[in-house]
Design a protein around this motif. Structure first.
Motif, mmCIF file in Angstrom:
data_model
loop_
_atom_site.group_PDB
_atom_site.id
_atom_site.type_symbol
_atom_site.label_atom_id
_atom_site.label_comp_id
_atom_site.label_asym_id
_atom_site.label_seq_id
_atom_site.Cartn_x
_atom_site.Cartn_y
_atom_site.Cartn_z
ATOM 1 N N GLY A 25 0.816 -1.214 0.000
ATOM 2 C CA GLY A 25 0.000 0.000 0.000
ATOM 3 C C GLY A 25 0.843 1.254 0.000
ATOM 4 N N VAL A 26 2.040 1.162 0.536
ATOM 5 C CA VAL A 26 2.956 2.292 0.545
ATOM 6 C C VAL A 26 3.616 2.444 -0.821
ATOM 7 C CG1 VAL A 26 5.058 3.214 1.587
ATOM 8 C CG2 VAL A 26 3.355 2.071 3.015
ATOM 9 N N MET A 27 4.077 1.304 -1.382
ATOM 10 C CA MET A 27 4.796 1.349 -2.658
ATOM 11 C C MET A 27 3.860 1.521 -3.854
ATOM 12 S SD MET A 27 7.667 -1.670 -2.131
ATOM 13 C CE MET A 27 6.438 -2.947 -2.278
ATOM 14 N N ARG A 28 2.777 0.719 -3.877
ATOM 15 C CA ARG A 28 1.865 0.715 -5.027
ATOM 16 C C ARG A 28 0.424 0.657 -4.535
ATOM 17 N NH1 ARG A 28 3.583 -3.271 -9.450
ATOM 18 N NH2 ARG A 28 1.762 -2.329 -10.410
ATOM 19 N N PRO A 29 -0.145 1.791 -4.162
ATOM 20 C CA PRO A 29 -1.510 1.804 -3.617
ATOM 21 C C PRO A 29 -2.572 1.256 -4.566
ATOM 22 C CG PRO A 29 -0.530 4.016 -3.579
ATOM 23 C CD PRO A 29 0.458 3.105 -4.206
ATOM 24 N N GLU A 30 -2.325 1.287 -5.855
ATOM 25 C CA GLU A 30 -3.307 0.782 -6.833
ATOM 26 C C GLU A 30 -3.451 -0.741 -6.771
ATOM 27 O OE1 GLU A 30 0.652 0.754 -8.958
ATOM 28 O OE2 GLU A 30 -0.363 2.138 -7.622
ATOM 29 N N MET A 31 -2.535 -1.426 -6.079
ATOM 30 C CA MET A 31 -2.587 -2.884 -5.995
ATOM 31 C C MET A 31 -3.252 -3.400 -4.723
ATOM 32 S SD MET A 31 0.821 -4.612 -7.537
ATOM 33 C CE MET A 31 0.128 -6.196 -7.115
ATOM 34 N N ILE A 32 -3.756 -2.526 -3.886
ATOM 35 C CA ILE A 32 -4.317 -2.977 -2.608
ATOM 36 C C ILE A 32 -5.505 -3.918 -2.815
ATOM 37 C CG2 ILE A 32 -5.515 -2.243 -0.510
ATOM 38 C CD1 ILE A 32 -3.722 0.170 -0.420
ATOM 39 N N ILE A 46 -1.721 -20.089 3.425
ATOM 40 C CA ILE A 46 -2.269 -18.945 2.699
ATOM 41 C C ILE A 46 -1.649 -17.646 3.203
ATOM 42 C CG2 ILE A 46 -4.378 -17.569 2.389
ATOM 43 C CD1 ILE A 46 -5.877 -20.309 2.270
ATOM 44 N N GLY A 47 -1.489 -17.524 4.502
ATOM 45 C CA GLY A 47 -0.895 -16.307 5.056
ATOM 46 C C GLY A 47 0.539 -16.096 4.622
ATOM 47 N N ILE A 48 1.319 -17.158 4.666
ATOM 48 C CA ILE A 48 2.732 -17.048 4.287
ATOM 49 C C ILE A 48 2.863 -16.760 2.793
ATOM 50 C CG2 ILE A 48 4.888 -18.347 4.098
ATOM 51 C CD1 ILE A 48 3.982 -19.776 6.745
ATOM 52 N N VAL A 49 2.115 -17.503 1.980
ATOM 53 C CA VAL A 49 2.147 -17.278 0.530
ATOM 54 C C VAL A 49 1.590 -15.901 0.190
ATOM 55 C CG1 VAL A 49 1.124 -18.028 -1.664
ATOM 56 C CG2 VAL A 49 2.057 -19.713 -0.075
ATOM 57 N N GLY A 50 0.525 -15.503 0.869
ATOM 58 C CA GLY A 50 -0.080 -14.199 0.599
ATOM 59 C C GLY A 50 0.855 -13.051 0.904
ATOM 60 N N ASP A 51 1.539 -13.131 2.025
ATOM 61 C CA ASP A 51 2.477 -12.073 2.402
ATOM 62 C C ASP A 51 3.597 -11.950 1.375
ATOM 63 O OD1 ASP A 51 3.922 -10.136 3.812
ATOM 64 O OD2 ASP A 51 4.836 -11.611 5.154
ATOM 65 N N ALA A 52 4.273 -13.064 1.120
ATOM 66 C CA ALA A 52 5.400 -13.027 0.181
ATOM 67 C C ALA A 52 4.935 -12.775 -1.251
ATOM 68 C CB ALA A 52 6.168 -14.351 0.248
ATOM 69 N N GLY A 53 3.806 -13.376 -1.637
ATOM 70 C CA GLY A 53 3.317 -13.239 -3.011
ATOM 71 C C GLY A 53 2.866 -11.835 -3.344
ATOM 72 N N VAL A 54 2.195 -11.182 -2.426
ATOM 73 C CA VAL A 54 1.730 -9.813 -2.670
ATOM 74 C C VAL A 54 2.918 -8.865 -2.791
ATOM 75 C CG1 VAL A 54 0.524 -7.887 -1.561
ATOM 76 C CG2 VAL A 54 -0.560 -10.105 -1.691
ATOM 77 N N ARG A 55 3.916 -9.058 -1.955
ATOM 78 C CA ARG A 55 5.123 -8.216 -2.034
ATOM 79 C C ARG A 55 5.848 -8.441 -3.360
ATOM 80 N NH1 ARG A 55 7.615 -7.257 3.772
ATOM 81 N NH2 ARG A 55 5.845 -7.856 5.063
ATOM 82 N N ALA A 56 5.929 -9.711 -3.771
ATOM 83 C CA ALA A 56 6.603 -10.010 -5.037
ATOM 84 C C ALA A 56 5.816 -9.458 -6.223
ATOM 85 C CB ALA A 56 6.794 -11.517 -5.188
ATOM 86 N N ALA A 57 4.495 -9.568 -6.176
ATOM 87 C CA ALA A 57 3.666 -9.059 -7.272
ATOM 88 C C ALA A 57 3.742 -7.541 -7.369
ATOM 89 C CB ALA A 57 2.219 -9.509 -7.092
ATOM 90 N N ALA A 58 4.012 -6.877 -6.263
ATOM 91 C CA ALA A 58 4.154 -5.415 -6.298
ATOM 92 C C ALA A 58 5.425 -5.020 -7.040
ATOM 93 C CB ALA A 58 4.186 -4.848 -4.879
ATOM 94 N N GLN A 59 6.422 -5.881 -6.976
ATOM 95 C CA GLN A 59 7.678 -5.592 -7.669
ATOM 96 C C GLN A 59 7.675 -6.099 -9.105
ATOM 97 O OE1 GLN A 59 10.723 -7.244 -5.161
ATOM 98 N NE2 GLN A 59 10.390 -5.732 -3.558
#
Length: 182
Positions: free
Chosen positions: A57-64, A122-135
């Motif tokens: 949300g800080v780096m890419r708010p459009e992806m929230i 789901i939590g572990i994949v979601g955390d890492a996956g969302v960060r990776a998808a932002a990049q």
């Protein structure tokens, strides 16, 4: 006055009975484990994935909104536990065979523990996956596939729990007056 001695005497009096007074305890524990463990998994998955969502949300708010997908997947895990808890709870009426109590406990543990594991994944994949998808946007599809496989773990537990819950033995007789335990 000794409660333990009274419980042992009650269990002794009901040994061999198909429907002892304490049989519903196991069914109630099945409903509780189904709901509690699956909700623990969903809560962990939601909390862990939300860390990644907050970060992007800080780096890419459009992806929230797009990044909220793991939270939805985690919430579904809790629904699996709720389904089994309701199926068990609606059958908790006397006479209640001991075998049914054990089967309800097994179905509750099946969906609850698999829901706990699925929620954690789901939590572990979601955390890492969302960060990776932002990049890198192409990582989003990979994250979704992994989330689907993590969700399937909870679904397997739900299927096994439904099979156990619906395979009751209807020929158990509960009308033995010596089994009242009161």
């Amino acid at each position: 006055p000794n409660m333990l001695a009274e419980l042992i005497a009650l269990a002794d009096a009901n040994f061999g009975c198909a429907c002892p007074v304490y049989a519903s305890f196991f069914g109630t524990m099945g409903a509780m484990t189904a709901l509690v463990f699956s909700v623990f998994g969903a809560a962990y998955g939601t909390a862990k994935a939300s860390i990644g969502i907050s970060t992007i949300g800080v780096m890419r708010p459009e992806m929230i909104i797009k990044g909220s997908l793991p939270v939805i997947f985690a919430g579904v895990v809790a629904i699996y536990g709720l389904i089994i808890a309701v199926l068990i709870a609606k059958e908790l009426e006397p006479p209640y065979p001991l075998m049914t109590g054990f089967m309800d406990l097994a179905s509750g543990l099946s969906v609850g523990l698999s829901g706990l594991g699925a929620g954690m994944a789901i939590g572990i994949v979601g955390d890492a996956g969302v960060r990776a998808a932002a990049q890198q946007n192409r990582m989003f599809v990979g994250m979704v596939l992994i989330l689907i496989f993590a969700e399937a773990l909870g679904l397997y537990g739900l299927i096994v729990a439904i099979v156990i819950n619906t395979s009751r033995k209807p020929d158990i007789q509960c009308d033995d007056p010596s089994c009242s335990g009161l």
